[in-house]
Design a protein around this motif. Structure first.
Motif, PDB file in Angstrom:
ATOM      1  N   ARG A   1      46.270  42.661  21.481  1.00 22.63           N
ATOM      2  CA  ARG A   1      45.937  41.545  20.584  1.00 22.63           C
ATOM      3  C   ARG A   1      46.079  40.210  21.290  1.00 22.63           C
ATOM      4  N   SER A   2      45.827  40.176  22.601  1.00 22.12           N
ATOM      5  CA  SER A   2      45.951  38.901  23.318  1.00 22.12           C
ATOM      6  C   SER A   2      44.809  37.967  22.910  1.00 22.12           C
TER       7      SER A   2
ATOM      8  N   THR B   1      33.893  39.835  34.604  1.00 20.78           N
ATOM      9  CA  THR B   1      34.538  38.598  34.154  1.00 20.78           C
ATOM     10  C   THR B   1      33.984  37.372  34.885  1.00 20.78           C
TER      11      THR B   1
HETATM   12  P1  NAD Z   1      48.723  40.829  27.249  1.00 20.40           P
HETATM   13  O1  NAD Z   1      49.947  41.252  27.950  1.00 20.40           O
HETATM   14  O2  NAD Z   1      48.576  39.406  26.825  1.00 20.40           O
HETATM   15  O3  NAD Z   1      48.532  41.742  25.963  1.00 20.40           O
HETATM   16  C1  NAD Z   1      48.773  43.097  25.962  1.00 20.40           C
HETATM   17  C2  NAD Z   1      48.650  43.610  24.561  1.00 20.40           C
HETATM   18  O4  NAD Z   1      48.882  44.993  24.569  1.00 20.40           O
HETATM   19  C3  NAD Z   1      49.635  42.973  23.602  1.00 20.40           C
HETATM   20  O5  NAD Z   1      48.898  42.422  22.534  1.00 20.40           O
HETATM   21  C4  NAD Z   1      50.512  44.116  23.125  1.00 20.40           C
HETATM   22  O6  NAD Z   1      50.787  44.037  21.730  1.00 20.40           O
HETATM   23  C5  NAD Z   1      49.704  45.344  23.465  1.00 20.40           C
HETATM   24  N1  NAD Z   1      50.536  46.473  23.879  1.00 20.40           N
HETATM   25  C6  NAD Z   1      51.421  46.503  24.904  1.00 20.40           C
HETATM   26  N2  NAD Z   1      51.986  47.733  24.989  1.00 20.40           N
HETATM   27  C7  NAD Z   1      51.447  48.478  24.010  1.00 20.40           C
HETATM   28  C8  NAD Z   1      51.624  49.815  23.590  1.00 20.40           C
HETATM   29  N3  NAD Z   1      52.445  50.634  24.212  1.00 20.40           N
HETATM   30  N4  NAD Z   1      50.890  50.250  22.535  1.00 20.40           N
HETATM   31  C9  NAD Z   1      50.023  49.413  21.904  1.00 20.40           C
HETATM   32  N5  NAD Z   1      49.816  48.144  22.258  1.00 20.40           N
HETATM   33  C10 NAD Z   1      50.521  47.667  23.290  1.00 20.40           C
HETATM   34  O7  NAD Z   1      47.535  41.314  28.140  1.00 20.40           O
HETATM   35  P2  NAD Z   1      46.005  40.842  28.355  1.00 20.40           P
HETATM   36  O8  NAD Z   1      46.001  39.522  28.981  1.00 20.40           O
HETATM   37  O9  NAD Z   1      45.178  41.070  27.141  1.00 20.40           O
HETATM   38  O10 NAD Z   1      45.602  41.940  29.441  1.00 20.40           O
HETATM   39  C11 NAD Z   1      45.649  43.327  29.183  1.00 20.40           C
HETATM   40  C12 NAD Z   1      45.282  44.073  30.439  1.00 20.40           C
HETATM   41  O11 NAD Z   1      43.966  43.719  30.807  1.00 20.40           O
HETATM   42  C13 NAD Z   1      46.147  43.737  31.659  1.00 20.40           C
HETATM   43  O12 NAD Z   1      46.258  44.894  32.460  1.00 20.40           O
HETATM   44  C14 NAD Z   1      45.350  42.686  32.387  1.00 20.40           C
HETATM   45  O13 NAD Z   1      45.618  42.661  33.768  1.00 20.40           O
HETATM   46  C15 NAD Z   1      43.948  43.182  32.113  1.00 20.40           C
HETATM   47  N6  NAD Z   1      42.933  42.123  32.141  1.00 20.40           N
HETATM   48  C16 NAD Z   1      41.833  42.376  32.884  1.00 20.40           C
HETATM   49  C17 NAD Z   1      40.815  41.444  32.918  1.00 20.40           C
HETATM   50  C18 NAD Z   1      39.594  41.761  33.714  1.00 20.40           C
HETATM   51  O14 NAD Z   1      38.875  40.867  34.129  1.00 20.40           O
HETATM   52  N7  NAD Z   1      39.275  43.020  33.908  1.00 20.40           N
HETATM   53  C19 NAD Z   1      40.915  40.238  32.237  1.00 20.40           C
HETATM   54  C20 NAD Z   1      42.064  40.016  31.455  1.00 20.40           C
HETATM   55  C21 NAD Z   1      43.061  40.982  31.410  1.00 20.40           C
END
Ligand code: NAD
Length: 291
Positions: A166-167, A274
């Protein structure tokens, strides 16, 4: 047959389209698309990201300006730089690389960016526009996911999409986009997060899973039904037995892919999309400024 959704090839296609758009804008309207990037501090990953974004601009014929400041720069210098770019008509897109050092209020910096130059789509105005389905800038990673669904002709209307995470930069915007009544939308969306009890009960019902969690291989074969479409946003480091590490997603690709109708690999799935969408957003900003 499982379809592998090739983000690298799709991103290359989008970059070619952006290059054509940049040249057209220059030749027909005399407008040179221009992205301004601000980097504060010495986080090595941020330096790599900003350099890659600058390089990507060069490759599509877009102008880029990179301003770098030391970690102890005052917040006022950062805010003044953003304001100067807001006022500069030759700048179409502004990107402030996050995270910023602790003494600088990230929210204040993001709020200072002109929403019409906010090509990262992080300004609350653009978050609001996305929420109500109005034109604005969609954050690049969710925009890239929508583009993959579109180009691979994956139906979403009437499907059940389960988003894990939910980020503000991935989970929430992709949930909103998928729920909206529009192409690559009109899905029934469930958003899961750390407060969700029994994640697998939800993911097993999903026609489409979007995993944006940041936990290596959290989603296993037991979490999914046959024929699911899996979009893996996660970028995690997995330590191998020999002590080296490699990039892996939130989904256990080897275990899940045999059950999936389509799946994105990590690396080579969402990741390359991205930057491609950042270029696309900047072109959009430049086109809007030309109108
Ligand atoms: P974040 O840490 O802000 O959010 C993670 C979310 O996952 C949180 O909302 C949390 O509630 C949820 N979460 C964590 N553990 C959980 C579990 N066990 N069960 C259910 N929900 C759970 O992360 P983000 O910025 O949204 O990034 C998520 C992933 O995506 C990371 O690995 C990041 O590196 C990757 N990412 C990749 C790109 C890309 O360009 N491919 C861009 C942004 C983020």
């Amino acid at each position: 047959m499982t379809r592998i959704i090739d983000g690298k090839a799709t991103a290359a296609e989008i970059r070619r389209e952006v290059a054509t758009g940049v040249a057209e804008l220059r030749d027909r309207h005399g407008v040179q698309a221009h992205l301004a990037l601000l980097l504060v501090g010495d986080d090595p990953a941020s330096h790599v990201y900003v350099r890659n974004k600058g390089k990507a601009c060069d490759e599509v014929g877009m102008r880029s300006t990179i301003v770098r400041h030391a970690a102890d720069v005052s917040a006022n210098v950062v805010l003044d730089q953003v304001r100067a770019w807001n006022a500069d008509p030759s700048v179409h897109g502004i990107l402030v690389q996050l995270p910023l050092p602790r003494h600088i209020d990230e929210e204040q910096v993001l709020l200072t960016i002109d929403p019409d130059k906010d090509v990262d789509g992080f300004h609350p105005m653009n978050a609001g526009r996305l929420m109500i389905g109005a034109d604005g800038f969609v954050p690049c990673t969710p925009a890239g996911i929508i583009e993959l669904l579109k180009r691979y002709e994956i139906p979403t209307s009437g499907k059940h999409a389960v988003v894990i995470g939910r980020s503000n930069i991935v989970g929430k915007p992709i949930s909103m986009l998928l729920a909206q009544k529009r192409p690559q939308g009109n899905a029934t969306v469930t958003m899961c997060h750390t407060g969700t009890t029994d994640l697998a009960t939800h993911t097993r019902q999903a026609d489409i899973i979007i995993a944006a969690v940041g936990v290596a291989k959290l989603i296993t074969a037991d979490h999914v039904k046959e024929g699911v479409v899996v979009i893996d946003v996660g970028m995690n480091r997995e330590t191998l037995e020999d002590g080296t590490s490699k990039l892996c997603g939130d989904v256990d690709f080897a275990a899940v892919s045999p059950k999936a109708a389509a799946i994105t690999p990590v690396p080579g799935g969402v990741g390359p999309m991205t930057i491609a969408m950042l270029l696309n957003n900047t072109l959009l900003a430049a086109r809007r400024s030309a109108q």
